[in-house]
Design an enzyme around this catalytic site. Sequence first.
Site, PDB file in Angstrom:
ATOM      1  N   ASP A  84     -32.656  17.532 -34.814  1.00  0.00           N
ATOM      2  CA  ASP A  84     -33.641  18.571 -34.536  1.00  0.00           C
ATOM      3  C   ASP A  84     -34.142  18.423 -33.110  1.00  0.00           C
ATOM      4  O   ASP A  84     -34.229  17.303 -32.593  1.00  0.00           O
ATOM      5  CB  ASP A  84     -34.835  18.475 -35.498  1.00  0.00           C
ATOM      6  CG  ASP A  84     -34.468  18.825 -36.931  1.00  0.00           C
ATOM      7  OD1 ASP A  84     -33.595  19.686 -37.112  1.00  0.00           O
ATOM      8  OD2 ASP A  84     -35.063  18.241 -37.850  1.00  0.00           O
ATOM      9  N   ASP A  95     -31.759  25.758 -38.774  1.00  0.00           N
ATOM     10  CA  ASP A  95     -32.998  26.026 -39.514  1.00  0.00           C
ATOM     11  C   ASP A  95     -33.522  27.423 -39.207  1.00  0.00           C
ATOM     12  O   ASP A  95     -33.983  28.148 -40.092  1.00  0.00           O
ATOM     13  CB  ASP A  95     -34.078  25.007 -39.150  1.00  0.00           C
ATOM     14  CG  ASP A  95     -33.714  23.586 -39.546  1.00  0.00           C
ATOM     15  OD1 ASP A  95     -32.912  23.417 -40.486  1.00  0.00           O
ATOM     16  OD2 ASP A  95     -34.228  22.647 -38.918  1.00  0.00           O
TER      17      ASP A  95
END
Length: 212
Positions: free
Chosen positions: A146, A180
Amino acid sequence: MKYRYALLIIFLVLIADQFSKIYIKTHFYYGQEEMVLGQWFRLHFIENNGMAFGMKFSQGDAGKLILTSFRLIAVGFGFYFLKQLERKKYSRGAMICGALILAGAMGNLIDSMFYGLIFSESSFHIAQFVPFGKGYGRFLHGQVVDMLYFPIIETKLPDWMPVVGGKVFSFFDPVFNIADAAISIGVIALLLFQKKILKHETAGSVSSSANA
């Protein structure tokens, strides 16, 4: 909308997602943060074992294996479901949302399946590619990369407020990735515009699309 166009969307999202993850993984120390647009958009490198936006399914190897296996099954079913949307002539919006959600699931699945096999561990040293199978983890046990961080509001709450007074409040805290974001966009669009999106194309609309 043709199935091949949905596959093109999936391919483009995967390219963007994997390029950004590999770049961050091989250029940032774990926890390194770089400002992009002022204070509210930053690149902040973290990894997680769990679901979107750093949420966790459970602790330990068993939880990681269950989650990755579930993702693998979901992706396989996703291609079948997308084909059914085309066969039943659902709207273009439904196909696009399905493609975004599937692309996002695939993007994080790739991390979980292979990153542990092909990268050294990220820590005080920047990760590097290693011979296949010589990485930091086993098959299906890789960590998801991420890096997108949008702390749009970051302020200290007034001391007079009960319980939370004096504490730092920030919005939006989760660090996430392009996969995401693709999942979130697809799901939110389905929820907000479901009456328009989840409908079958009429014969007239199909004919006009074909002529166009």
